[in-house]
Motif scaffolding. Structure first.
Motif, short mmCIF file in Angstrom:
data_model
loop_
_atom_site.label_atom_id
_atom_site.label_comp_id
_atom_site.label_asym_id
_atom_site.label_seq_id
_atom_site.Cartn_x
_atom_site.Cartn_y
_atom_site.Cartn_z
N GLN A 25 31.04 43.47 5.05
CA GLN A 25 30.55 42.89 3.80
C GLN A 25 29.81 43.93 2.98
N ASP A 26 29.33 43.55 1.81
CA ASP A 26 28.63 44.44 0.91
C ASP A 26 27.55 45.23 1.65
N LEU A 27 27.53 46.56 1.44
CA LEU A 27 26.59 47.41 2.17
C LEU A 27 25.14 47.12 1.81
N ALA A 28 24.91 46.69 0.56
CA ALA A 28 23.53 46.37 0.16
C ALA A 28 23.01 45.19 0.96
N THR A 29 23.87 44.17 1.17
CA THR A 29 23.45 43.01 1.95
C THR A 29 23.21 43.39 3.41
N LEU A 30 24.11 44.21 3.95
CA LEU A 30 23.94 44.66 5.33
C LEU A 30 22.61 45.41 5.49
N LYS A 75 24.92 54.17 2.77
CA LYS A 75 25.72 54.74 3.84
C LYS A 75 26.26 53.62 4.72
N GLU A 76 27.51 53.74 5.10
CA GLU A 76 28.15 52.72 5.95
C GLU A 76 28.06 53.14 7.41
N PRO A 77 27.43 52.31 8.24
CA PRO A 77 27.29 52.67 9.66
C PRO A 77 28.54 52.33 10.46
N ARG A 78 28.76 53.06 11.51
CA ARG A 78 29.84 52.72 12.43
C ARG A 78 29.47 51.45 13.19
N LEU A 79 30.50 50.76 13.69
CA LEU A 79 30.26 49.51 14.41
C LEU A 79 29.46 49.77 15.69
N SER A 80 29.68 50.91 16.31
CA SER A 80 28.94 51.23 17.55
C SER A 80 27.45 51.39 17.25
N LEU A 81 27.12 52.01 16.09
CA LEU A 81 25.72 52.15 15.71
C LEU A 81 25.12 50.78 15.37
N LEU A 82 25.90 49.93 14.72
CA LEU A 82 25.42 48.58 14.40
C LEU A 82 25.08 47.83 15.68
N ALA A 83 25.90 48.01 16.69
CA ALA A 83 25.65 47.32 17.97
C ALA A 83 24.33 47.79 18.58
N ARG A 84 24.05 49.10 18.49
CA ARG A 84 22.79 49.62 19.03
C ARG A 84 21.60 49.12 18.22
N ILE A 85 21.74 49.06 16.90
CA ILE A 85 20.66 48.56 16.04
C ILE A 85 20.37 47.10 16.35
N VAL A 111 25.32 41.64 16.46
CA VAL A 111 26.02 42.24 15.33
C VAL A 111 26.39 41.18 14.29
N ASN A 112 26.80 39.99 14.73
CA ASN A 112 27.18 38.95 13.78
C ASN A 112 26.02 38.58 12.85
N ALA A 113 24.80 38.61 13.37
CA ALA A 113 23.64 38.29 12.54
C ALA A 113 23.45 39.36 11.47
N LEU A 114 23.72 40.61 11.82
CA LEU A 114 23.60 41.68 10.83
C LEU A 114 24.72 41.60 9.79
N LEU A 115 25.90 41.18 10.22
CA LEU A 115 27.06 41.15 9.33
C LEU A 115 27.16 39.87 8.51
N ASP A 116 26.23 38.96 8.67
CA ASP A 116 26.21 37.74 7.85
C ASP A 116 26.17 38.15 6.37
N ASP A 117 26.98 37.49 5.53
CA ASP A 117 27.06 37.93 4.13
C ASP A 117 26.02 37.30 3.22
N SER A 118 25.05 36.62 3.77
CA SER A 118 23.99 36.03 2.93
C SER A 118 22.74 36.90 2.98
N ALA A 119 21.99 36.89 1.88
CA ALA A 119 20.73 37.64 1.85
C ALA A 119 19.74 36.99 2.81
N PRO A 120 18.94 37.79 3.51
CA PRO A 120 18.02 37.23 4.51
C PRO A 120 16.88 36.41 3.91
#
Length: 478
Positions: free
Chosen positions: A2-7, A44-54, A62-71
């Motif tokens: 999804q949009d990098l700003a939202t992520l 900057k777009e992170p790799r999926l492996s980095l997202l998993a570590r974050i 990861v699904n919570a981070l990739l949700d397309d709604s603003a927090p």
């Protein structure tokens, strides 16, 4: 993704909840705090492996981070401001971008976003002038010419959609269209009070697509309108940011509807069989799928080059000879103005598109060969009538491809030297001499030329009328 700003906003939200600084979180996931800052700011777009570590470090997934709604509401404002300030409209002002730091209050941020929204809205209004609309339409026609009027991604989407409701052959039924809507979570509702400026209305909140109450003459009207409305959702369209964006979206939804009503596999099989028999005819294609003559002719332009190895042209021309729609990739020289636009220009009086109006039997297609400076073309033209005027639909090909079409035996032939004005635009010398300076006429003015389009979120649609309609129809379900 999804949009990098939202992520980035969602990562920052969870990081703040965890009480971690950028450097602390960066240390846990083996990345510099400065790099993490770029991710949180949507740069900057992170790799999926980095997202998993974050996600693991923040105690989420990861699904919570990739949700397309603003927090949260604040993040929503920051994301929208970032999007608005990246637009060409803002960039043209030469102003620095506002960084929404913690020092800026929510109220101030809301005011800045509101001003940027209004700036974007006014730019959309300004760009929807006849001149800009014609320019945008010309650019889109040139882009489609480069693609041979063929959009494979939308073809695949249409086939997948039809497969999802079990449609395999024959004309697409209203029931199948309703099932497509159901799969998308929508109900088709027929009403008699649609906003005057809208062909259909989609209620995203209550899952309804509002359509006219009765079928439109031509057979496929309601099916096509429903499919077009659903196409906006399937194609992931957002509110148009410019008139060019609006035209592109309209082209894509029309393409999707046609690809559903005349599916790729079935249509290509039908047309290849007709070509093998040297008997391609728009009227047969039309009748096989239960659509209008215009829809079938346009669909032939989608498939003719990509699947039948032929170049061709299409024209919809009014009774006065003016072009309403046009496409060519076969070298036919379309009439154009100084901007390159063909809409509204007059076609040669010798072309089949105008000669067909003189044809005695209007129930059958009119066939003609036309010799032009660019070569000889074969045309098949069908005339029709609306409540306002007559029109003609023409599909044509260079002489070399005429052997595949019904009507190729015609003896009707004309010569056109347009754009030479001596071809058909100027009166004969004797008539000019006889009447020059002795005549006066008052031109017929079409009211729509001077009537302003309602300006709103969607070009040509009155926002107030639209929202009052939705409110009136949503009320009973509350």
């Amino acid at each position: 993704m999804q949009d990098l700003a939202t992520l980035g906003q969602r990562i920052r939200h969870f990081r703040n909840q965890s009480g971690l600084t950028l450097d602390q979180l960066g240390a846990e996931v083996s990345i510099a705090g400065s790099q993490l800052s770029l991710i949180e700011n949507g740069r900057k777009e992170p790799r999926l492996s980095l997202l998993a570590r974050i996600a693991s470090a923040l105690g989420t997934d990861v699904n919570a981070l990739l949700d397309d709604s603003a927090p949260n509401p604040r993040a929503a404002l920051e994301i929208e401001l970032d999007r608005l300030q990246r637009s060409s409209v803002y960039a043209s002002l030469g102003l620095p971008q506002v960084k929404p730091s913690r020092a800026i209050s929510d109220e101030t941020l809301a005011a800045i976003v509101g001003l940027n929204r209004e700036l974007a809205r006014r730019e959309r209004e300004a760009i929807a002038t006849p001149e800009e609309a014609r320019r945008a339409n010309t650019e889109l026609r040139q882009q489609m010419r480069a693609l041979d009027n063929y959009l494979p991604d939308i073809e695949k989407l249409a086939e997948d959609t039809l497969r999802g409701v079990g449609h395999v052959s024959g004309a697409l039924t209203h029931r199948s269209v309703s099932r497509i809507a159901e799969h998308l979570g929508f109900e088709l509702v027929h009403v008699g009070d649609l906003p005057h400026s809208a062909r259909s209305v989609t209620d995203l909140e209550n899952g309804r697509i509002y359509l006219p109450p009765a079928s439109i003459p031509g057979g496929h009207g309601l099916r096509s309108m429903a499919l077009q409305a659903m196409a906006h959702r399937l194609l992931g369209h957002a509110e148009p940011e410019s008139y060019a964006d609006f035209l592109r979206q309209r082209l894509e939804i029309n393409y999707f509807a046609a690809a559903c009503l005349m599916p790729l596999t079935q249509s290509v099989e039908f047309l290849r069989a007709a070509k093998a028999e040297r008997n391609i005819a728009v009227e047969d294609f039309r009748d096989a799928f239960g659509v209008t003559h215009e829809a079938a002719a346009l669909r032939l332009t989608n498939l003719g080059t990509a699947h039948l190895d032929m170049q061709l042209h299409f024209l919809r021309v009014g009774g006065n000879g003016a072009v309403y729609k046009a496409y060519e990739n076969d070298g036919l020289r379309l009439p154009v103005d100084v901007t390159g636009s063909t809409e509204g220009q007059l076609v040669c009086r010798q072309w089949s598109a105008r000669k067909a109006f003189e044809h005695t039997n209007r129930t059958t297609e009119f066939y003609q060969y036309t010799d032009t400076p660019e070569g000889t073309f074969f045309d098949s033209t069908q005339t029709g009538t609306t409540s306002a005027e007559e029109f003609s639909i023409t599909i044509g090909v260079p002489f070399a491809h005429s052997k595949w079409f019904r009507g190729r035996e015609t003896t009707a032939r004309a010569v056109s030297t347009c754009p030479d004005k001596n071809c058909c635009m100027l009166p004969s010398g004797s008539l000019a001499s006889r009447w020059s300076g002795k005549a006066w006429s008052s031109a017929k003015l079409h009211a729509h030329i001077l009537a302003p389009l309602p300006s709103g979120t969607f070009p040509g649609v009155d926002d107030r009328e639209l929202y009052e309609f939705l409110e009136a129809h949503a009320a009973p379900s509350r």
